[in-house]
Write a protein that holds these residues in place. Sequence first.
Motif, PDB file in Angstrom:
ATOM      1  N   ASP A  38       0.813  -1.226   0.000  1.00 48.40           N
ATOM      2  CA  ASP A  38       0.000   0.000   0.000  1.00 48.40           C
ATOM      3  C   ASP A  38       0.843   1.271   0.000  1.00 48.40           C
ATOM      4  OD1 ASP A  38      -2.408  -1.390   0.037  1.00 48.40           O
ATOM      5  OD2 ASP A  38      -2.256  -1.678   2.200  1.00 48.40           O
TER       6      ASP A  38
ATOM      7  N   PHE B 139       0.986   4.385  -1.170  1.00 49.59           N
ATOM      8  CA  PHE B 139       0.155   5.335  -1.913  1.00 49.59           C
ATOM      9  C   PHE B 139       0.891   6.594  -2.326  1.00 49.59           C
ATOM     10  CE2 PHE B 139      -3.087   3.006   0.654  1.00 49.59           C
ATOM     11  CZ  PHE B 139      -3.550   2.267  -0.411  1.00 49.59           C
TER      12      PHE B 139
ATOM     13  N   ALA C 299      -2.021   4.708  -5.848  1.00 45.38           N
ATOM     14  CA  ALA C 299      -3.087   5.466  -5.193  1.00 45.38           C
ATOM     15  C   ALA C 299      -4.349   5.492  -6.047  1.00 45.38           C
ATOM     16  CB  ALA C 299      -2.621   6.894  -4.916  1.00 45.38           C
ATOM     17  N   ASN C 300      -4.183   5.492  -7.354  1.00 44.05           N
ATOM     18  CA  ASN C 300      -5.338   5.557  -8.235  1.00 44.05           C
ATOM     19  C   ASN C 300      -6.025   4.223  -8.431  1.00 44.05           C
ATOM     20  OD1 ASN C 300      -5.215   8.269  -8.737  1.00 44.05           O
ATOM     21  ND2 ASN C 300      -3.813   8.033 -10.469  1.00 44.05           N
TER      22      ASN C 300
ATOM     23  N   SER D   5      -5.657   1.266  -6.200  1.00 39.29           N
ATOM     24  CA  SER D   5      -5.716   0.293  -5.116  1.00 39.29           C
ATOM     25  C   SER D   5      -6.278   0.955  -3.876  1.00 39.29           C
ATOM     26  CB  SER D   5      -4.320  -0.260  -4.844  1.00 39.29           C
ATOM     27  OG  SER D   5      -4.401  -1.276  -3.871  1.00 39.29           O
ATOM     28  N   ASN D   6      -6.434   0.163  -2.865  1.00 35.77           N
ATOM     29  CA  ASN D   6      -6.995   0.647  -1.614  1.00 35.77           C
ATOM     30  C   ASN D   6      -6.561  -0.324  -0.533  1.00 35.77           C
ATOM     31  OD1 ASN D   6      -9.370   0.546   0.481  1.00 35.77           O
ATOM     32  ND2 ASN D   6      -9.443   2.536  -0.519  1.00 35.77           N
ATOM     33  N   SER D   7      -6.350   0.192   0.691  1.00 32.18           N
ATOM     34  CA  SER D   7      -5.812  -0.680   1.736  1.00 32.18           C
ATOM     35  C   SER D   7      -6.798  -1.788   2.111  1.00 32.18           C
ATOM     36  CB  SER D   7      -5.460   0.150   2.970  1.00 32.18           C
ATOM     37  OG  SER D   7      -6.585   0.905   3.358  1.00 32.18           O
TER      38      SER D   7
ATOM     39  N   LYS E  21      -5.035  -6.706  -4.887  1.00 33.30           N
ATOM     40  CA  LYS E  21      -3.948  -5.722  -4.911  1.00 33.30           C
ATOM     41  C   LYS E  21      -2.929  -6.117  -5.965  1.00 33.30           C
ATOM     42  CE  LYS E  21      -4.112  -4.074  -0.181  1.00 33.30           C
ATOM     43  NZ  LYS E  21      -3.596  -4.258   1.166  1.00 33.30           N
TER      44      LYS E  21
ATOM     45  N   ASP F 118      -5.289   7.056   1.687  1.00 32.28           N
ATOM     46  CA  ASP F 118      -5.711   5.764   1.176  1.00 32.28           C
ATOM     47  C   ASP F 118      -5.920   5.871  -0.333  1.00 32.28           C
ATOM     48  OD1 ASP F 118      -6.444   3.153   1.055  1.00 32.28           O
ATOM     49  OD2 ASP F 118      -7.806   3.279   2.761  1.00 32.28           O
ATOM     50  N   GLY F 119      -5.985   4.709  -0.981  1.00 30.97           N
ATOM     51  CA  GLY F 119      -6.102   4.738  -2.431  1.00 30.97           C
ATOM     52  C   GLY F 119      -7.544   4.898  -2.885  1.00 30.97           C
TER      53      GLY F 119
END
Lengths: 156, 665
Positions: free
Chosen positions: B64, B66, B72-73, B75-77, B84, B157-158
């Motif tokens: 992660d 970011f 960041a664009n 993915s997300n935690s 991922k 976060d993403g």
Amino acid sequence: MHPIRKKRLIIVLFLMAGIAIAVGLTTYALRQNINLFYDPTQIAAGEAPTDVRIRAGGMVEEGSIQRESDSLKVQFRVTDYSASVPVQYDGILPDLFAEGQGVVAMGRLNSEGLFVADQVLAKHDENYMPPEVAESLERAEKSRADAEKAAQSASY
Amino acid sequence: MYPELGQLALILALLLAVLLSVVPLVGALTGRDSLQAFARPLASGMFVFTGLAFAILAHAFLVDDFSVAYVANNSNSMLPWYYKFSAVWGGHEGSLLLWALMLSGWTLAVTIFSRKLPSVMISQVLSVLGMIAVGFFLFVIITSNPFDRLLPNIPADGRDLNPLLQDIGLIMHPPMLYMGYVGFSVAFAFAIAALINGRLDAAWARWSRPWTTVAWAFLTVGIALGSWWAYYELGWGGWWFWDPVENASLLPWLSGTALMHSLAVTEKRGVFKSWTVLLAIVSFALSLLGTFLVRSGVLTSVHAFASDPERGSFLLMLLGITVVASLVLYAFRAPVVHVRSRYGSLSREVFLLFNNVLLVSATALVGIGTLYPLVLDYLEMGKLSIGEPFFNTTFSPLAVATGLLLGVGIFSRWKKTDGGWLARKLLWPLALSTAITAAVMIGYGGFTPWAFLGVFAAVWVTVATFWDLWDKSSSRNGRLYGLRRQSRSYWGMVLGHLGVAMVMAGATIVSNYGIERDVRMQPGDSAMVGDYRIVFTDIGQREGPNYTSEYGSFDVYLDGKQVSELHPEKRNYTVGMSMMTEADIDAGLFRDVFVAIGERISDEAWAIRVQYKPLVRWLWLGALVMALGGFLAIADKRYRIRVSKEKEAKVIQPDASGKTAEVTS
């Protein structure tokens, strides 16, 4: 004629015939299946043909969605903020279909000016705007601005 | 720190690619072995550094990071780790890095599996691959750098991976498709190398054949995965939309199929050489065109998330350079090639020629339908779209014709086939196929000309394939011995053709006998679809890892007996606030029952789509069988055992009757 040449000639003729058939089929099918895009202003001005499959697009007008209580029939208006067109559809609308969202509908315009859609497309991203719709909105915006300017200059 | 290393690895890979595209080629042209010897180490180095860059990007996703804009664009935690990882190729930059990785992987594979090739040839092939790599590395580094940082404002976060892509089908679809796209670059490189040194012979065809076949097999799997994914995730039960993006993958597949067949003729009989080279060029150009269409943003679809005109023009330039340069080379070098072999008008050569004509016509058709609206739009001559009916009316006759011809072609012989013998040979298979088709029509209860033609073509291909297998496998030592004696490439062909028949059967049956209903339902209601009764039992809220959903429950009954319980969902992904329809399917070999939830109409009632899809699985199973055939064909002995000069001249595969013989090389 020499047998080999004759054979070649036959093959070439076959190929030509095949290509001719393919080209013929293609142009025929193209003529039947090209769907032109019209924006609400054009449709309201009567530029769009009736009973021909076309595409129409714009924003879904706020407060215009009406559902029937016993079926999936739904009616809404599509607007480019200059003019709007009533659209009727029978079926499941896409996930992101909502008031104020851009949509493109495929279908036929009937003689009463109602657009009977057989397909309604919205995009899987709330920021997405179909390019045709974006352009038609721009055009409508511009013509409105021009009209205002004309009105202003007329009042002077 | 790591992302900068990734960037550095990419630049090093670019430098190695530049060297690879120059040094071995100069070595080959000047006959200097010392320079040719650089080809393999350079290719390996390029792969290592591209792999490193890819691994670093994957690492950034998994931890992660970011601060990397691309992460960041996309993915997300909260994403599960496997999404991922697949998010690495979920967006534009990463998918191009994957492209580059595949390309250097294929290049490495060429260095490993072509040890027996003449050094001059291999140097040229690797150099051509190096040139393509230069183009793509430049593209990635200049316009689409996946390692760009968001400094100093690192987001907390993403923005999350597009929920449509959070799916097993989408983990595998792009890599498979790219394996296919990029794989055609090898066939292309072989063709260019052959043009450069004027060696367009059977040996060249034999070298490039397995590469083409394996690329084609990957592409087949990739397309099938895309179609399968669209079916359950996107399409409300549709499996092919003639969407420009789908067509972009079908174009190289069609021309690649033509290429495989014409390569067979070139290898076995030494004819069609110029044509084969042209097809290799066209197939790769179409792969590039596909990448351009999908990645440039000229199309708006699920695939084109971020579009940037600079990227589009760069890709178009790459495509232009490739096409113009290779066609110029072709124009100067192709006429050098002479043809000596003769063949009769009913020979297998001619049947394969017609196969090529049909496949190329199909390619042209799909190409016109896909590009025509884009060209008109570009020229500002109006906005229009070409819909499914165009493709259905034009593509179906070609597909049927190809199937009918295939069945006849299977029985034909190289060089010359006796017309009377062929007609007598076809009589019984034809009668059998007609009978089976009639039975199928009665079974599905309804006759339409197109359904009949489609099913007949599928049955005809199947019957002809098995008939030929039966003929070929007869042996004095028993049937089993005869079957075992067939070469793997023959089995590959059998599977390939059976796969085609399965796809044809599936497509025809599901299009003609499938039932689709949109109904308004509330819990307690039931709806009929075909013989199946669907009962809506319940709907309620549920929490997923990164979404909330409306979770429906449906019971499916057949003849009063419950066959399954389905749970379609309407998901709301919390980060992107996007809605997703998750259909649920009771899958079977002979039919699928499909339920999807549409929008909520009132407090109680929902719009529900119920579908009965006969034989829909055959579409993807057929594609898998085709691909399996491809992999089997390249496992054939003749590609592994080095055939000595004496053996090459000898007859290798006398067929069952011993009447004719195939001569390799």
